[in-house]
Write an enzyme that holds these catalytic residues in place. Sequence first.
Site, PDB file in Angstrom:
ATOM      1  N   ASP A   1      53.281 -16.062 -30.481  1.00  0.00           N
ATOM      2  CA  ASP A   1      52.144 -15.183 -30.216  1.00  0.00           C
ATOM      3  C   ASP A   1      51.555 -14.829 -31.574  1.00  0.00           C
ATOM      4  O   ASP A   1      52.184 -14.098 -32.359  1.00  0.00           O
ATOM      5  CB  ASP A   1      52.647 -13.930 -29.474  1.00  0.00           C
ATOM      6  CG  ASP A   1      51.520 -12.955 -29.177  1.00  0.00           C
ATOM      7  OD1 ASP A   1      50.474 -13.001 -29.869  1.00  0.00           O
ATOM      8  OD2 ASP A   1      51.690 -12.139 -28.262  1.00  0.00           O
TER       9      ASP A   1
ATOM     10  N   SER B   1      32.436 -20.858 -34.037  1.00  0.00           N
ATOM     11  CA  SER B   1      31.559 -21.050 -32.878  1.00  0.00           C
ATOM     12  C   SER B   1      30.108 -21.181 -33.296  1.00  0.00           C
ATOM     13  O   SER B   1      29.660 -20.555 -34.270  1.00  0.00           O
ATOM     14  CB  SER B   1      31.687 -19.855 -31.931  1.00  0.00           C
ATOM     15  OG  SER B   1      30.744 -19.965 -30.880  1.00  0.00           O
TER      16      SER B   1
ATOM     17  N   TYR C   1      33.142 -11.033 -29.791  1.00  0.00           N
ATOM     18  CA  TYR C   1      33.352 -12.469 -30.021  1.00  0.00           C
ATOM     19  C   TYR C   1      32.551 -12.963 -31.225  1.00  0.00           C
ATOM     20  O   TYR C   1      33.093 -13.605 -32.134  1.00  0.00           O
ATOM     21  CB  TYR C   1      32.955 -13.247 -28.766  1.00  0.00           C
ATOM     22  CG  TYR C   1      33.289 -14.712 -28.864  1.00  0.00           C
ATOM     23  CD1 TYR C   1      34.597 -15.145 -28.747  1.00  0.00           C
ATOM     24  CD2 TYR C   1      32.297 -15.670 -29.082  1.00  0.00           C
ATOM     25  CE1 TYR C   1      34.919 -16.488 -28.859  1.00  0.00           C
ATOM     26  CE2 TYR C   1      32.608 -17.004 -29.186  1.00  0.00           C
ATOM     27  CZ  TYR C   1      33.922 -17.411 -29.069  1.00  0.00           C
ATOM     28  OH  TYR C   1      34.241 -18.737 -29.181  1.00  0.00           O
TER      29      TYR C   1
ATOM     30  N   ALA D   1      31.212 -11.315 -33.716  1.00  0.00           N
ATOM     31  CA  ALA D   1      31.652 -10.736 -34.992  1.00  0.00           C
ATOM     32  C   ALA D   1      32.948 -11.381 -35.467  1.00  0.00           C
ATOM     33  O   ALA D   1      33.119 -11.658 -36.659  1.00  0.00           O
ATOM     34  CB  ALA D   1      31.832  -9.223 -34.838  1.00  0.00           C
ATOM     35  N   SER D   2      33.862 -11.650 -34.540  1.00  0.00           N
ATOM     36  CA  SER D   2      35.151 -12.256 -34.936  1.00  0.00           C
ATOM     37  C   SER D   2      34.933 -13.657 -35.503  1.00  0.00           C
ATOM     38  O   SER D   2      35.578 -14.063 -36.463  1.00  0.00           O
ATOM     39  CB  SER D   2      36.118 -12.309 -33.741  1.00  0.00           C
ATOM     40  OG  SER D   2      35.697 -13.277 -32.796  1.00  0.00           O
ATOM     41  N   LYS D   3      33.997 -14.404 -34.904  1.00  0.00           N
ATOM     42  CA  LYS D   3      33.757 -15.784 -35.365  1.00  0.00           C
ATOM     43  C   LYS D   3      32.949 -15.794 -36.658  1.00  0.00           C
ATOM     44  O   LYS D   3      33.145 -16.652 -37.515  1.00  0.00           O
ATOM     45  CB  LYS D   3      33.049 -16.585 -34.271  1.00  0.00           C
ATOM     46  CG  LYS D   3      33.901 -16.799 -33.022  1.00  0.00           C
ATOM     47  CD  LYS D   3      35.138 -17.621 -33.331  1.00  0.00           C
ATOM     48  CE  LYS D   3      35.913 -17.996 -32.080  1.00  0.00           C
ATOM     49  NZ  LYS D   3      37.092 -18.808 -32.364  1.00  0.00           N
TER      50      LYS D   3
HETATM   51  N1  NAP Z   1      35.020 -23.219 -24.926  1.00  0.00           N
HETATM   52  C1  NAP Z   1      33.947 -23.041 -25.675  1.00  0.00           C
HETATM   53  O1  NAP Z   1      32.790 -23.170 -25.222  1.00  0.00           O
HETATM   54  C2  NAP Z   1      34.076 -22.703 -27.121  1.00  0.00           C
HETATM   55  C3  NAP Z   1      32.924 -22.722 -27.915  1.00  0.00           C
HETATM   56  C4  NAP Z   1      33.018 -22.387 -29.254  1.00  0.00           C
HETATM   57  C5  NAP Z   1      34.255 -22.051 -29.794  1.00  0.00           C
HETATM   58  N2  NAP Z   1      35.358 -22.021 -28.995  1.00  0.00           N
HETATM   59  C6  NAP Z   1      36.637 -21.654 -29.610  1.00  0.00           C
HETATM   60  O2  NAP Z   1      37.533 -22.734 -29.495  1.00  0.00           O
HETATM   61  C7  NAP Z   1      38.873 -22.231 -29.438  1.00  0.00           C
HETATM   62  C8  NAP Z   1      39.571 -22.824 -28.220  1.00  0.00           C
HETATM   63  O3  NAP Z   1      38.896 -22.331 -27.075  1.00  0.00           O
HETATM   64  P1  NAP Z   1      39.064 -22.958 -25.624  1.00  0.00           P
HETATM   65  O4  NAP Z   1      37.724 -22.919 -25.016  1.00  0.00           O
HETATM   66  O5  NAP Z   1      39.826 -24.220 -25.681  1.00  0.00           O
HETATM   67  O6  NAP Z   1      39.906 -21.784 -24.948  1.00  0.00           O
HETATM   68  P2  NAP Z   1      41.189 -21.768 -23.980  1.00  0.00           P
HETATM   69  O7  NAP Z   1      41.224 -22.966 -23.123  1.00  0.00           O
HETATM   70  O8  NAP Z   1      41.182 -20.429 -23.361  1.00  0.00           O
HETATM   71  O9  NAP Z   1      42.399 -21.865 -25.033  1.00  0.00           O
HETATM   72  C9  NAP Z   1      42.711 -20.796 -25.868  1.00  0.00           C
HETATM   73  C10 NAP Z   1      44.034 -21.084 -26.541  1.00  0.00           C
HETATM   74  O10 NAP Z   1      44.346 -19.987 -27.413  1.00  0.00           O
HETATM   75  C11 NAP Z   1      45.706 -19.637 -27.227  1.00  0.00           C
HETATM   76  N3  NAP Z   1      45.922 -18.215 -27.523  1.00  0.00           N
HETATM   77  C12 NAP Z   1      45.199 -17.159 -27.064  1.00  0.00           C
HETATM   78  N4  NAP Z   1      45.744 -16.007 -27.503  1.00  0.00           N
HETATM   79  C13 NAP Z   1      46.820 -16.346 -28.268  1.00  0.00           C
HETATM   80  C14 NAP Z   1      47.795 -15.615 -28.976  1.00  0.00           C
HETATM   81  N5  NAP Z   1      47.790 -14.269 -29.010  1.00  0.00           N
HETATM   82  N6  NAP Z   1      48.760 -16.295 -29.668  1.00  0.00           N
HETATM   83  C15 NAP Z   1      48.782 -17.636 -29.647  1.00  0.00           C
HETATM   84  N7  NAP Z   1      47.887 -18.394 -28.976  1.00  0.00           N
HETATM   85  C16 NAP Z   1      46.926 -17.756 -28.289  1.00  0.00           C
HETATM   86  C17 NAP Z   1      45.983 -19.940 -25.754  1.00  0.00           C
HETATM   87  O11 NAP Z   1      47.347 -20.235 -25.560  1.00  0.00           O
HETATM   88  P3  NAP Z   1      48.417 -19.280 -24.813  1.00  0.00           P
HETATM   89  O12 NAP Z   1      47.730 -18.589 -23.693  1.00  0.00           O
HETATM   90  O13 NAP Z   1      49.501 -20.252 -24.422  1.00  0.00           O
HETATM   91  O14 NAP Z   1      48.877 -18.352 -25.886  1.00  0.00           O
HETATM   92  C18 NAP Z   1      45.177 -21.223 -25.553  1.00  0.00           C
HETATM   93  O15 NAP Z   1      45.961 -22.347 -25.887  1.00  0.00           O
HETATM   94  C19 NAP Z   1      38.749 -20.710 -29.394  1.00  0.00           C
HETATM   95  O16 NAP Z   1      38.926 -20.202 -30.686  1.00  0.00           O
HETATM   96  C20 NAP Z   1      37.328 -20.485 -28.942  1.00  0.00           C
HETATM   97  O17 NAP Z   1      36.802 -19.262 -29.379  1.00  0.00           O
HETATM   98  C21 NAP Z   1      35.304 -22.340 -27.673  1.00  0.00           C
END
Ligand code: NAP
Length: 259
Positions: free
Chosen positions: A57, A136, A149, A151-153
């Site tokens: 985590d 992002s 979101y 601000a964090s990115k």
């Molecule tokens: N999807 C989009 O459109 C998009 C666009 C731009 C950027 N992004 C970025 O791309 C990244 C991946 O996003 P995604 O869309 O693939 O999301 P997702 O399917 O929800 O995957 C998020 C991942 O983060 C892990 N995670 C969350 N909290 C955690 C914690 N406290 N400790 C360890 N792992 C943690 C989750 O694993 P567990 O639950 O197993 O911990 C999961 O594997 C993110 O940073 C997101 O902001 C996504």
Amino acid sequence: MIRNETIWVTGATSGIGKQLALMLAQQGNHVIVSGRNKQCLKEMLLNEKNISTLATDLVNDHVDWIGQQLGVITERLDRIILCAGNCLYFEMDDPDWNIMKQVMDINFHGSVKSIQAALPLLKKSQQRGHIVAISSLATTAAFPRAEAYGASKAALSYFLSSLRIDLAVEGIDVTDVKPGFIDTPLTQANNFDMPFLMSSEQAAKHILKHIVKKPYEYIFPKRLHWAFCILNAFPKRWLKMNVKKPADRNHETVNHGAD
Ligand SMILES: NC(=O)c1ccc[n+]([C@@H]2O[C@H](COP(=O)([O-])OP(=O)(O)OC[C@H]3O[C@@H](n4cnc5c(N)ncnc54)[C@H](OP(=O)(O)O)[C@@H]3O)[C@@H](O)[C@H]2O)c1
């Protein structure tokens, strides 16, 4: 193509991170997959070759413990790909100010912690080490409800730009990946239109193709990026397009923000 490397992928239990990890493992890399979901990690270990798992985590586990666990799995890391993240929307009608910290804790501090834990092993790479983090395309313009979101990115992107300068002499490169809308559990809850939505497989292919050259930044899809840049060049119009009366906030279908 990325081959014969040892790579740590965070957020590898779902979405973009999972696709990246599976593709990298299939290409013959040793991939350390991490996340909190132990069941998913176990299944990946059973079903895939070239995988090691690290259940962690990134908000609550201590950086030293994470570093030690990585050190038990491998003597060196060639690349890390940081995908762990979350998106929570701020609702002005019923505000939960705690989400600012919650989202920063994983998207920003979780990424910083991962880099801190991995750095000693990246320095042992026999090639130039590579840090890849997913911020992002949402950072191109301000979106409603995206206070936490966005601000964090934005914080993550600035951190990476600064880190790139400081790590250059250490022989470590830094790439900031800025995707648009990708179809994953993170976006599946969105109740608005997501232009140029692509699958996590497509996104992972794009990312792997481009990070080989270790660019400072990789933004995709380009059409969405340019559209946001143009709209952002007219801030008053952008504001007008996005302002909603409280009663309408949950009914609009467009312009609520990239992921
Ligand atoms: N999807 C989009 O459109 C998009 C666009 C731009 C950027 N992004 C970025 O791309 C990244 C991946 O996003 P995604 O869309 O693939 O999301 P997702 O399917 O929800 O995957 C998020 C991942 O983060 C892990 N995670 C969350 N909290 C955690 C914690 N406290 N400790 C360890 N792992 C943690 C989750 O694993 P567990 O639950 O197993 O911990 C999961 O594997 C993110 O940073 C997101 O902001 C996504």
